[in-house]
Write a protein that holds these residues in place. Structure first.
Motif, PDB file in Angstrom:
ATOM      1  N   LYS A  41       0.826  -1.209   0.000  1.00  0.00           N
ATOM      2  CA  LYS A  41       0.000   0.000   0.000  1.00  0.00           C
ATOM      3  C   LYS A  41       0.857   1.254   0.000  1.00  0.00           C
ATOM      4  CE  LYS A  41      -3.922  -2.110  -0.069  1.00  0.00           C
ATOM      5  NZ  LYS A  41      -4.777  -2.029  -1.271  1.00  0.00           N
TER       6      LYS A  41
ATOM      7  N   GLU B 158      -5.950 -12.951  11.045  1.00  0.00           N
ATOM      8  CA  GLU B 158      -7.069 -12.836  10.119  1.00  0.00           C
ATOM      9  C   GLU B 158      -8.037 -13.997  10.330  1.00  0.00           C
ATOM     10  OE1 GLU B 158      -9.127 -11.638   6.389  1.00  0.00           O
ATOM     11  OE2 GLU B 158      -7.625 -10.608   7.605  1.00  0.00           O
TER      12      GLU B 158
ATOM     13  N   ALA C 237      -5.798  -4.145   5.320  1.00  0.00           N
ATOM     14  CA  ALA C 237      -5.525  -4.109   3.882  1.00  0.00           C
ATOM     15  C   ALA C 237      -6.665  -4.708   3.062  1.00  0.00           C
ATOM     16  CB  ALA C 237      -4.219  -4.846   3.570  1.00  0.00           C
ATOM     17  N   THR C 238      -7.531  -5.519   3.705  1.00  0.00           N
ATOM     18  CA  THR C 238      -8.642  -6.143   2.980  1.00  0.00           C
ATOM     19  C   THR C 238      -9.896  -5.269   2.983  1.00  0.00           C
ATOM     20  OG1 THR C 238      -9.489  -7.282   4.964  1.00  0.00           O
ATOM     21  CG2 THR C 238      -7.788  -8.414   3.672  1.00  0.00           C
ATOM     22  N   CYS C 239      -9.805  -4.100   3.613  1.00  0.00           N
ATOM     23  CA  CYS C 239     -10.978  -3.221   3.686  1.00  0.00           C
ATOM     24  C   CYS C 239     -11.416  -2.785   2.290  1.00  0.00           C
ATOM     25  CB  CYS C 239     -10.661  -1.997   4.544  1.00  0.00           C
ATOM     26  SG  CYS C 239     -12.059  -0.854   4.718  1.00  0.00           S
ATOM     27  N   PRO C 240     -12.700  -2.877   1.965  1.00  0.00           N
ATOM     28  CA  PRO C 240     -13.178  -2.448   0.639  1.00  0.00           C
ATOM     29  C   PRO C 240     -13.019  -0.947   0.388  1.00  0.00           C
ATOM     30  CG  PRO C 240     -14.781  -3.875   1.730  1.00  0.00           C
ATOM     31  CD  PRO C 240     -13.758  -3.511   2.759  1.00  0.00           C
TER      32      PRO C 240
ATOM     33  N   ALA D 242      -7.955   1.121   3.742  1.00  0.00           N
ATOM     34  CA  ALA D 242      -7.040   0.037   3.368  1.00  0.00           C
ATOM     35  C   ALA D 242      -5.627   0.543   3.103  1.00  0.00           C
ATOM     36  CB  ALA D 242      -7.576  -0.691   2.134  1.00  0.00           C
TER      37      ALA D 242
ATOM     38  N   GLU E  61     -10.721   2.084   0.086  1.00  0.00           N
ATOM     39  CA  GLU E  61      -9.300   2.299  -0.157  1.00  0.00           C
ATOM     40  C   GLU E  61      -8.687   3.297   0.822  1.00  0.00           C
ATOM     41  OE1 GLU E  61      -5.601   1.762  -1.784  1.00  0.00           O
ATOM     42  OE2 GLU E  61      -7.429   0.603  -2.058  1.00  0.00           O
TER      43      GLU E  61
ATOM     44  N   LYS F  92     -10.416  -8.864  10.682  1.00  0.00           N
ATOM     45  CA  LYS F  92      -9.934  -8.757   9.310  1.00  0.00           C
ATOM     46  C   LYS F  92      -8.706  -7.832   9.276  1.00  0.00           C
ATOM     47  CE  LYS F  92     -13.157 -11.120   7.125  1.00  0.00           C
ATOM     48  NZ  LYS F  92     -12.851 -12.339   6.341  1.00  0.00           N
ATOM     49  N   GLU F  93      -7.765  -8.146   8.394  1.00  0.00           N
ATOM     50  CA  GLU F  93      -6.642  -7.231   8.213  1.00  0.00           C
ATOM     51  C   GLU F  93      -7.137  -5.964   7.517  1.00  0.00           C
ATOM     52  OE1 GLU F  93      -3.252  -8.922   6.358  1.00  0.00           O
ATOM     53  OE2 GLU F  93      -2.920 -10.418   7.929  1.00  0.00           O
TER      54      GLU F  93
ATOM     55  N   TYR G 113     -18.211  -4.171   7.481  1.00  0.00           N
ATOM     56  CA  TYR G 113     -16.777  -4.079   7.794  1.00  0.00           C
ATOM     57  C   TYR G 113     -16.528  -2.817   8.624  1.00  0.00           C
ATOM     58  CZ  TYR G 113     -11.700  -4.349   7.119  1.00  0.00           C
ATOM     59  OH  TYR G 113     -10.332  -4.446   7.307  1.00  0.00           O
TER      60      TYR G 113
END
Length: 628
Positions: free
Chosen positions: A351, A612, A491-494, A499, A496, A488-489, A592
């Motif tokens: 990222k 995770e 980085a997996t967030c929908p 994330a 941006e 959840k990590e 989320y």
């Protein structure tokens, strides 16, 4: 969200369009003057998808957007158009005097920078073509191009007049007329001839004959005076006669005062500003250059660079070149680009690499806000590296008195404006830029700092409970699960924005319950009208944002309820808010829930303490370790 939705959300979180007294934009930021700063929900604006940051600087509220700023501004302007009254737009009597000055200068010059930088770049291209013998400096083509490139600067008082009229809330056509009076051909002819130093008006008022072409301070001060004259004229003239007598009185009162006192004063101030900076660099060029080149990122971030604009235009108008603002901004910007490239090379975080790539290219061309806010300032030490690079380049520029001969955005495309036949000015300009870039790059590469990497899963698994306990006890802060659900990590967030880590490091939770609890002892720092998010600060300084679901602002508070308010002191396990998962999912929105440490840069790292897919219970498991 699209630009319209983003604009609507920004305006709403600013207290509505009735709270906005003026709006404009620069290359990367929306800029606002507001009636009441307390109505602005700055944290909510920072969380909006498409916003890189938000801040109060130099008497303005600024929202950092990036490359889409012009498109977002169009939507904001449509929302606020016609809603700003003259009464609401009157400047506040409170606030720092310097902030007011910077706000005025910024508000005047930012809207006209397009014409200034476009014309300046054309002058640079012409210099290259003449240097390469591809354009005859005596030919008619050069004459027309010269007219196109010089017109903006020669008639700069007209551009400044219209922009200043908008800033001071006075009639733009009268401001333009005042600029025409200052540049009236007969006055300019007498001034250029030098045979007549002054004339008498009405037998007693002495009016100096000066050439005000390319000047800025005389017309700024003149329009400022006009704004008061027009306001008081409206009070004494009957409304039925306003359209006739207010313009007449405004011009008859303002113009002689401006010609006799204000404009000469502006010329005097501008001349001595130019003399001061020229003397400064003549006496201590390397020191002054290093100091200004190194501090330029801070000067730009605070908006103080606008304070140098009058001196820059005075120098360009009188001497034909600038040795301070534009050259030192150039080396500082390239140092920023070098530091950003260093982060790009050094970091292993995907990222951060993406952010660095998107910020590096604009920085090369003089647009450094994405690099500053998204990369170097976020990681701290690369920002210091950019300051070192700027100082080295600034010392070179100060030593060899590097000049630019036109106003252009301080990036690689501005280098042609440093060409001067028969001198090494261009050579030293290139050397200074390269030095700044390379030093910024190398210092970033060799300086140890947190490069934004997330702890690898295998490292987490290999860390024993005893080791983690030791870390927490000695130099870390606990964040206990604020919700029951699946981890959840981030980085997996929908979304941006979350994330990418721009808001800060943390994790996500897919809720299995309907309540949010305090994850530590602390204070509630932020609530929202839509009740979908809450901000906390722990007693040991960890600032946490809990954002229930994504885009849940659209529910306008439906299904949400607060049990606390801003300023409340809470203990670990206290109930903060409730939400209805069914209503969120029925609305087609994601459950989320990001849990973010928003002051991540203040700590060495933020470590996810659970893996995770693991399930946690609110108030029991430790989910984040904040390392200090």
């Amino acid at each position: 969200m699209n630009n319209r939705e983003l604009a609507e959300n920004i305006v709403r979180e600013m207290g509505g369009k009735e709270n906005i007294t003026q709006n404009w934009h620069c290359i990367t930021r929306l800029r606002f003057n507001v009636a009441d700063s307390k109505k602005i929900n700055i944290e909510a604006i920072k969380q909006l998808d498409g916003v890189m940051g938000a801040q109060f600087q130099s008497g303005q509220f600024q929202v950092i957007i990036g490359s889409e700023v012009a498109n977002v501004f169009q939507e904001v302007d449509q929302i606020t158009h016609g809603s700003i009254s003259e009464e609401a737009a009157q400047p506040s009597s409170s606030g720092n005097v310097l902030d007011k000055i910077f706000d005025v200068i910024s508000g005047i010059f930012t809207p006209i920078l397009a014409a200034i930088t476009g014309s300046g770049l054309l002058k640079g291209i012409m210099a290259i073509l003449v240097w390469a013998n591809m354009l005859n400096a005596e030919g008619s083509t050069y004459m027309i191009l010269d007219a196109i490139s010089n017109a903006t600067f020669h008639f700069l008082p007209f551009l400044v007049a219209f922009s200043a009229a908008n800033k001071f809330k006075t009639n733009p056509s009268l401001a333009g007329a005042l600029a025409g009076i200052l540049m009236y051909p007969q006055i300019m002819t007498l001034a250029d001839a030098g045979e007549v130093s002054s004339v008498t008006f009405l037998g007693f008022l002495n009016i100096p004959m000066n050439n005000y072409a390319s000047s800025v301070l005389p017309i700024i001060l003149g329009v400022w005076l006009m704004s008061y004259v027009e306001k008081y004229a409206k009070k004494i003239v009957p409304k039925s006669l306003t359209i006739i007598f207010v313009p007449l009185l405004t011009l008859l009162i303002t113009a002689p005062l401006v010609l006799a006192f204000i404009a000469p004063l502006g010329t005097f101030i501008g001349t001595y500003l130019e003399m001061f900076f020229t003397k400064l660099f003549g006496i201590a060029g390397p020191v002054a250059g290093a100091l200004m080149g190194g501090l330029m990122p801070l000067i730009v971030v605070t908006g103080m660079h606008y304070a140098f604009f009058p001196g820059t235009f005075a120098s360009l108008g009188k001497l034909g070149y600038d040795i301070m603002l534009l050259p030192l901004n150039l080396v500082a910007n390239l140092a920023q680009a070098g530091a950003t490239l260093g982060v790009l090379i050094k970091t292993k975080d995907t990222k951060m690499k993406q952010i660095a790539v998107s910020a590096f290219i604009p920085a090369l061309f003089g647009i450094t806000e994405p690099a500053i806010y998204g990369v170097t300032m976020k990681l701290k030490k690369p920002f210091y590296a950019s300051m070192v690079g700027g100082a080295v380049g600034g010392a070179i520029y100060g030593t060899f008195v590097v000049k630019t001969f036109s106003f252009a955005v301080p990036g690689l495309l501005a280098l042609p404006t440093y060409i001067e036949k028969g001198t090494n000015n261009f050579l030293w300009a290139v050397i200074g830029v390269l030095a700044s870039f390379v030093v910024g790059l190398i210092v970033t590469l060799v300086m140890p700092f947190d490069t934004g990497e997330e702890f690898a899963v295998e490292n987490k698994e290999s860390t024993t409970t005893e080791d983690q306990s030791s870390i927490v006890e000695n130099k870390s802060h606990k964040v206990i699960a604020p919700l029951t659900g699946e981890i959840k990590e981030l980085a997996t967030c929908p979304d941006e924005t979350f994330a990418s880590g721009i808001v800060g490091k943390g994790l996500g939770v897919i809720p299995a319950g309907d309540f949010v609890y305090a994850p530590f002892d602390g204070t509630v720092t932020m609530t929202t009208p839509t009740k979908h998010a809450i901000g906390l600060v722990s007693n040991d300084g960890v600032e946490l944002l809990i954002h229930v679901g994504l885009d849940t602002v659209e529910l306008n508070g439906k299904g949400f309820e607060y049990f606390v308010k801003e300023g409340d002191v809470v203990a670990r396990g206290d109930k903060l808010l409730s939400f209805n998962r069914q209503e969120i999912t029925e609305a087609g929105l994601s459950l989320y829930t990001p849990v973010i440490v928003t002051n991540t840069p203040n700590f060495l790292d933020v470590v996810q303490a659970v893996g995770e897919g693991e399930n946690v219970t609110a108030g029991e498991e430790e989910v984040l370790i904040v390392v200090s």
